[in-house]
Design a protein around this motif. Sequence first.
Motif, PDB file in Angstrom:
ATOM      1  N   LEU A 161       0.824  -1.202   0.000  1.00 29.41           N
ATOM      2  CA  LEU A 161       0.000   0.000   0.000  1.00 29.41           C
ATOM      3  C   LEU A 161       0.863   1.259   0.000  1.00 29.41           C
ATOM      4  CD1 LEU A 161      -2.764  -1.076   2.557  1.00 29.41           C
ATOM      5  CD2 LEU A 161      -3.019  -0.810   0.075  1.00 29.41           C
ATOM      6  N   PHE A 162       1.950   1.237   0.750  1.00 28.21           N
ATOM      7  CA  PHE A 162       2.865   2.379   0.739  1.00 28.21           C
ATOM      8  C   PHE A 162       3.548   2.508  -0.617  1.00 28.21           C
ATOM      9  CE2 PHE A 162       2.465   2.354   5.350  1.00 28.21           C
ATOM     10  CZ  PHE A 162       2.581   3.700   5.661  1.00 28.21           C
ATOM     11  N   ARG A 163       3.938   1.398  -1.211  1.00 31.16           N
ATOM     12  CA  ARG A 163       4.571   1.443  -2.535  1.00 31.16           C
ATOM     13  C   ARG A 163       3.624   2.028  -3.561  1.00 31.16           C
ATOM     14  NH1 ARG A 163       6.659  -3.705  -1.068  1.00 31.16           N
ATOM     15  NH2 ARG A 163       5.071  -4.750  -2.337  1.00 31.16           N
ATOM     16  N   ASP A 164       2.349   1.635  -3.494  1.00 33.28           N
ATOM     17  CA  ASP A 164       1.363   2.188  -4.429  1.00 33.28           C
ATOM     18  C   ASP A 164       1.269   3.699  -4.281  1.00 33.28           C
ATOM     19  OD1 ASP A 164       0.780  -0.304  -5.417  1.00 33.28           O
ATOM     20  OD2 ASP A 164      -1.109  -0.544  -4.323  1.00 33.28           O
ATOM     21  N   ILE A 196      -3.383  12.649 -15.736  1.00 28.86           N
ATOM     22  CA  ILE A 196      -4.523  13.417 -15.239  1.00 28.86           C
ATOM     23  C   ILE A 196      -5.212  12.703 -14.076  1.00 28.86           C
ATOM     24  CG2 ILE A 196      -6.189  12.376 -16.843  1.00 28.86           C
ATOM     25  CD1 ILE A 196      -7.483  15.150 -17.092  1.00 28.86           C
ATOM     26  N   SER A 197      -5.097  11.385 -14.029  1.00 30.75           N
ATOM     27  CA  SER A 197      -5.760  10.620 -12.967  1.00 30.75           C
ATOM     28  C   SER A 197      -4.899  10.462 -11.715  1.00 30.75           C
ATOM     29  CB  SER A 197      -6.145   9.232 -13.479  1.00 30.75           C
ATOM     30  OG  SER A 197      -4.985   8.499 -13.856  1.00 30.75           O
ATOM     31  N   ALA A 198      -3.667  10.942 -11.749  1.00 30.67           N
ATOM     32  CA  ALA A 198      -2.745  10.736 -10.625  1.00 30.67           C
ATOM     33  C   ALA A 198      -3.300  11.230  -9.292  1.00 30.67           C
ATOM     34  CB  ALA A 198      -1.395  11.388 -10.928  1.00 30.67           C
ATOM     35  N   PRO A 199      -3.895  12.433  -9.212  1.00 30.62           N
ATOM     36  CA  PRO A 199      -4.431  12.877  -7.917  1.00 30.62           C
ATOM     37  C   PRO A 199      -5.504  11.947  -7.367  1.00 30.62           C
ATOM     38  CG  PRO A 199      -4.219  14.735  -9.420  1.00 30.62           C
ATOM     39  CD  PRO A 199      -3.978  13.502 -10.233  1.00 30.62           C
ATOM     40  N   LEU A 200      -6.306  11.350  -8.264  1.00 32.54           N
ATOM     41  CA  LEU A 200      -7.337  10.415  -7.811  1.00 32.54           C
ATOM     42  C   LEU A 200      -6.707   9.136  -7.281  1.00 32.54           C
ATOM     43  CD1 LEU A 200      -9.910  10.801 -10.741  1.00 32.54           C
ATOM     44  CD2 LEU A 200      -9.922  11.934  -8.517  1.00 32.54           C
ATOM     45  N   LEU A 201      -5.672   8.664  -7.966  1.00 29.62           N
ATOM     46  CA  LEU A 201      -4.991   7.452  -7.508  1.00 29.62           C
ATOM     47  C   LEU A 201      -4.311   7.677  -6.161  1.00 29.62           C
ATOM     48  CD1 LEU A 201      -3.427   6.363 -10.924  1.00 29.62           C
ATOM     49  CD2 LEU A 201      -5.281   5.215  -9.699  1.00 29.62           C
ATOM     50  N   VAL A 202      -3.735   8.865  -5.981  1.00 32.67           N
ATOM     51  CA  VAL A 202      -3.081   9.188  -4.706  1.00 32.67           C
ATOM     52  C   VAL A 202      -4.110   9.202  -3.577  1.00 32.67           C
ATOM     53  CG1 VAL A 202      -1.930  11.033  -3.415  1.00 32.67           C
ATOM     54  CG2 VAL A 202      -1.141  10.444  -5.707  1.00 32.67           C
ATOM     55  N   LYS A 203      -5.257   9.841  -3.811  1.00 32.26           N
ATOM     56  CA  LYS A 203      -6.296   9.877  -2.780  1.00 32.26           C
ATOM     57  C   LYS A 203      -6.798   8.478  -2.461  1.00 32.26           C
ATOM     58  CE  LYS A 203      -8.253  14.503  -3.137  1.00 32.26           C
ATOM     59  NZ  LYS A 203      -9.498  15.285  -3.244  1.00 32.26           N
ATOM     60  N   SER A 204      -7.006   7.677  -3.500  1.00 31.38           N
ATOM     61  CA  SER A 204      -7.474   6.305  -3.298  1.00 31.38           C
ATOM     62  C   SER A 204      -6.476   5.509  -2.473  1.00 31.38           C
ATOM     63  CB  SER A 204      -7.698   5.630  -4.650  1.00 31.38           C
ATOM     64  OG  SER A 204      -8.012   4.268  -4.501  1.00 31.38           O
ATOM     65  N   ALA A 205      -5.184   5.645  -2.798  1.00 29.82           N
ATOM     66  CA  ALA A 205      -4.157   4.907  -2.059  1.00 29.82           C
ATOM     67  C   ALA A 205      -4.086   5.376  -0.605  1.00 29.82           C
ATOM     68  CB  ALA A 205      -2.800   5.088  -2.739  1.00 29.82           C
TER      69      ALA A 205
END
Length: 277
Positions: free
Chosen positions: A124-127, A137-146
């Motif tokens: 989870l930390f690696r993700d 463009i989706s990076a902020p969403l992936l960061v929030k999800s992680a």
Amino acid sequence: MDVSSLPLTRLYMENLDVRVTAVGYNQVWTDWRELDYTPDYNKFYLICDGEGWLKIGDSEYHPAPGQWFLMPQGVKQSFSYTSGTRFTKYWCHFTARVGERNLFDLLQVPDFIDAKNDGEAARLFRDLFEYRSLSSISAPLLVKSAMLQLIAYYLEHAVAAQPTLSPAALTEPLQQVIAHIQSNYHRNLTIEELAEQAHLHPNYFIRVFKRQFGTSPIQYVNKKRLEETKLLLVTSNLLLSEIGDRVGISDISYLSRLFKASTGFSPTAYRVTFGSR
């Protein structure tokens, strides 16, 4: 956790807003040291190797590999390198707010959990680390999800220590409001009635409720009604008018519009799609 506090706890979770400000994986330097400071963000440390010292509030620790520490916003802290092998750790700085309050002011959770034999924690930390470096463009969403997954993991694995609402959250008048809504959502609840439960002026009550929970009182009441509507649609043969009477929305056209805006389905389509067959 006390069952009576679950509706309030779920409300906090549903309206949680997270922001990640820094992420890393590294071995600390020999000058890794800070004493008696109070950060305005939360920190997670997953210790992978080495030795060191932490102080969170009045509690001192010498973390071992596999231990995952929470260092909450607004709590006095210290940390230091010791004479042994330097810490190697995954870490992140983040805010986790419900309305205007820090999540960890509202919940009592332990300072650390043991993730020694679980590779999922490191994954989870690696993700989070990987998503933080993306430029898509989706990076902020992936960061929030992680980040949400990290928080969820920590809370789930703190169950053995019985995480609960903080005393401050439990004693606030707004808890009485939530309990009143849970018991009376099927009636025509008014802002004035809810404000009276909190002993606040209606206008001020609305502002306080939204600051605390990140949603308005009426939005929360309607959410509870829609949850019950969904349940009755898939577990009963009641007409929509009968369901409306049960959940406190007798205007069927309004209930249908509200339901579709929330779920993307009309009540009939929802019953056909998700009802038992």
